[in-house]
Design an enzyme around this catalytic site. Sequence first.
Site, PDB file in Angstrom:
ATOM      1  N   HIS A  45      -4.327 -10.606   6.907  1.00  0.00           N
ATOM      2  CA  HIS A  45      -4.518  -9.518   7.813  1.00  0.00           C
ATOM      3  C   HIS A  45      -5.001 -10.166   9.139  1.00  0.00           C
ATOM      4  O   HIS A  45      -4.601  -9.822  10.347  1.00  0.00           O
ATOM      5  CB  HIS A  45      -5.244  -8.458   7.183  1.00  0.00           C
ATOM      6  CG  HIS A  45      -4.357  -7.488   6.275  1.00  0.00           C
ATOM      7  ND1 HIS A  45      -4.985  -6.909   5.218  1.00  0.00           N
ATOM      8  CD2 HIS A  45      -3.084  -7.109   6.470  1.00  0.00           C
ATOM      9  CE1 HIS A  45      -4.067  -6.196   4.634  1.00  0.00           C
ATOM     10  NE2 HIS A  45      -2.918  -6.294   5.278  1.00  0.00           N
ATOM     11  N   CYS A  69       8.215  -3.501   8.224  1.00  0.00           N
ATOM     12  CA  CYS A  69       6.967  -3.843   9.208  1.00  0.00           C
ATOM     13  C   CYS A  69       6.286  -4.766   8.778  1.00  0.00           C
ATOM     14  O   CYS A  69       4.924  -4.834   9.033  1.00  0.00           O
ATOM     15  CB  CYS A  69       6.231  -2.290   9.249  1.00  0.00           C
ATOM     16  SG  CYS A  69       5.523  -1.885   7.590  1.00  0.00           S
TER      17      CYS A  69
END
Length: 561
Positions: A196, A500
Site C-alpha cells: 500500500h 482497481c
Amino acid sequence: MLMLIGVAVAPGEAIGPAVVVRLRAHDVRYRIASEDVASEQGRLAAASDRTRAQLEDIRGRTRHVLGAELAGMFDVQLLMLSDPLLRERADALIRTRHVNAEWAVVEAGEELMQRLRAIEDPYLQERHGDLNDVLGRVRANLQRDDSDANWLNAQLARFAEPCVFVADDLPVSVAAQLDWSRLAALATDAGTRTAHTAILARSMGVPAVVGLQEATRMVPPGAVLLVDGTSGVIAVDPPPAVVEAARHRLLSVTFPQPSISGPALTADGTPIRLCANVERPEDVQFAWREGAEALGLVRSELLLGGQPIGDVSEQIQADAYRAILEHAGDREVTIRTFDITPEEMGVPELLDVEPRERLGMRGLRLGLARPELLERQLRALVRAGQGRNLRVMFPFVTSADEVSRATAMLQAQAERLGLPAPPAGAMVEVPAAALDAERLARHAAFLSIGTNDLTQYTLAADRSDVRVQHLYDPKHPAVLKLIRMVLRGARRHGRRVAVCGEMASDAALLRVLIGLGLREFSMAATSLRQAREAVRQCSIADARDTALHALYEGDVIVPTT
C-alpha cells in the site's frame, strides 16, 4: 560510489540528502547545519530534564509502595543519565559531527555500552538493561508524545530542501499522514510493488524504490542519494559530475502535458473507461487532467489521514468525504469503507493476532464485528453524498451474506437520516468471493476486483514479503480464471465490474484484462496516460488472443506492431 538495487515501484528521478529512519526503533538520523547545533543541544537538554523528572517521580512512587531498597534501582538510572560519558558525549557529537539529537544519544549510548561490557564486574555488566531503559526514555522524550507521523514530519520540516526518506519500513497508516512535499524520494528496506505504501508513493508522484533489505544500514545519514524509481537503482554519494548532470535534468524546464478528456478507445474503436485511485481532495484535479472519467477508488482510511478510526467522529468523516465529492463535481466517486486492522481502528480488544496478520479481522469483516463504527461511517457517507454521484464499496468481502448485511445496514442508516442511500458494491479480493461472484452480484450494485489481494491469496504469496515475491504473479492462470469468473457472475445480473488493482497500470496485463472482457479500470492517476496509450495500441481481437494465451499457457505475449 555505492549502488543499491531494489524494486522500482514509483517512476521518476530525484536527488537529495538521506534521512535514515528505523521506525520500529524510533531512530531517525540526519545531518544538521552549523546554525542548528545550539537548538539541537537544547532539545537534548530538555529531553534529559524530562527524563530526570520522570525517573525521580517513579523512584518516589516505588519507595512509597515497595520500599527504599527497590526504589534504589532507579538511583542507578539517574546516575547513568548524569554520566558525562552519555550527556556530554552526546552534546559533543552534536557539536562536532553535526548530527541530530536522537542520533547522538544512540551513538553516545553505544559507546557507554561498550565500556560497560569491557569492565570485568558482574554487577556493572548486568546494568545493560538499565542503560537501554534510560536511552529509550530519552529518545521517547525527544519525540515526546507525538504520533509516528507527527514526529517524522517535525524532523522533515527541519530541512531546507526535500530529502530522500530511507526507512526500514513505512506502514501506510503512517505514510498517509506524512508531508509528502518534504520527500524527494522514498527508499525502504521492506516492501514490494503492490504494498500500500508503494501505491501511495505512485499516487503522490514521488519516486520510490523498496525491497532494499539493508539500506538503513548501508546508507550514511546525510549522504547524497540519486534515486531512479523507474529502474530501482540508488546511487549513494555519486561523483560531482553525476550529481550536476542529475540536477540539470531535474531543473530543466518542462511544459505540462495537455489535459485529456473522453473515453480511451481501442484500435478498433471500443471505449474503455479509465478511472483514478486518489487519497486526497487536492489530487482530484490532477486525475481529471490525466484523463480519468471518474474516481474508481477512494480509500477512506487514507482520506482521514490514517488516524485511529475509533477516534474519528461522524462529522469529521462527513466533512472529509464531502470535500472530495465537491472536488469531483458531478462525476462518479466510489468511496471504499475502511479496510484496516483492529490496531488501526483503535479497538485493541480485537487484537488476538499479530497486527501484520492479513487473514484475520479486516475490511467489512471487521466493520460487521464493530457495527457501531461501520454505522457511523455509513451515516457520514450518506450525509456527504447528497446531491453528489457517490457509490459506496465494501472491502474484503468473503460471502454474499456479508454484502446483504452491509447493504441492509447502509439502508437502515439512510432511513434513520431520512435520506436516500447511495448504491453499494463489493470488492472481490479473495478466491471465495470470486468463486461465488454470481451470488455476490445479487446483493451488490457493482463489483470491483482488487487484483493485488486476489493474487496474493490465490497464490499464498504475501505481497509484502520479499522472500516470496517471485511467486506473486498476477498473470498466473489461476488468477486470470478467477477474474473471468467474477466478470461472468456480474454479467448474469447486469452489474458493472471493474479492476482497481495494480494489474490495470501494467500495459501488457491491461491488454489481457481487456481480452477477458473487462472494460472499466481504476489506477493511480500517474498511470493513466500510459494506460490510455496501451488501450489505443490494441484491438479487441488481439487482446482476446493475448488473454487466451495467458489463460492456457501462463505467459503474456504482446503482438508486435
